[in-house]
Design a protein around this motif. Sequence first.
Motif, PDB file in Angstrom:
ATOM      1  N   THR A  31       0.842  -1.262   0.125  1.00 41.42           N
ATOM      2  CA  THR A  31       0.009  -0.084   0.033  1.00 41.42           C
ATOM      3  C   THR A  31       0.848   1.204   0.087  1.00 41.42           C
ATOM      4  O   THR A  31       0.673   2.119  -0.615  1.00 41.42           O
ATOM      5  N   GLN A  34       2.334   1.739  -3.109  1.00 32.04           N
ATOM      6  CA  GLN A  34       1.277   2.593  -4.238  1.00 32.04           C
ATOM      7  C   GLN A  34       1.177   3.928  -3.906  1.00 32.04           C
ATOM      8  O   GLN A  34       1.199   4.766  -4.926  1.00 32.04           O
ATOM      9  N   TYR A  35       1.440   4.361  -2.602  1.00 31.26           N
ATOM     10  CA  TYR A  35       1.549   6.028  -2.442  1.00 31.26           C
ATOM     11  C   TYR A  35       2.715   6.584  -3.267  1.00 31.26           C
ATOM     12  O   TYR A  35       2.500   7.630  -3.737  1.00 31.26           O
ATOM     13  N   ASP A  38       2.390   6.829  -6.841  1.00 28.35           N
ATOM     14  CA  ASP A  38       1.219   7.668  -7.412  1.00 28.35           C
ATOM     15  C   ASP A  38       0.075   6.627  -7.752  1.00 28.35           C
ATOM     16  O   ASP A  38      -0.599   7.132  -8.882  1.00 28.35           O
ATOM     17  N   LYS A  39      -0.046   5.430  -7.292  1.00 32.28           N
ATOM     18  CA  LYS A  39      -1.161   4.759  -7.942  1.00 32.28           C
ATOM     19  C   LYS A  39      -2.319   4.924  -7.012  1.00 32.28           C
ATOM     20  O   LYS A  39      -3.454   4.180  -7.333  1.00 32.28           O
ATOM     21  N   ARG A  40      -1.959   5.116  -5.792  1.00 28.64           N
ATOM     22  CA  ARG A  40      -3.075   5.573  -4.928  1.00 28.64           C
ATOM     23  C   ARG A  40      -3.031   6.757  -4.084  1.00 28.64           C
ATOM     24  O   ARG A  40      -1.638   7.053  -3.663  1.00 28.64           O
ATOM     25  N   SER A  41      -3.962   7.427  -3.778  1.00 31.85           N
ATOM     26  CA  SER A  41      -3.888   8.751  -2.899  1.00 31.85           C
ATOM     27  C   SER A  41      -3.554   8.331  -1.419  1.00 31.85           C
ATOM     28  O   SER A  41      -4.182   7.634  -1.174  1.00 31.85           O
TER      29      SER A  41
END
Length: 68
Positions: A31, A34-35, A38-41
């Motif tokens: 997780t 991903q931050y 930049d795949k998840r805010s």
Amino acid sequence: MKYPERMKELRQDLDLSQEKISKLLGVAQTTYSQYELDKRSIPIVYLVALCKFYNVSADYMLGLTDKK
């Protein structure tokens, strides 16, 4: 510079692993990755926690200023 780049830069400057920071935030390493990619805010509460941990302003983390 976008906040994911700042997050990665600050982490690497202190020679910390994604796993170490993910544990600090209480999220899985994937997780956190991903931050940084930049795949998840990132939730605001985690952004604030990182600003406190790295002792930088939110404006710096968000790329609004280059002054820490």
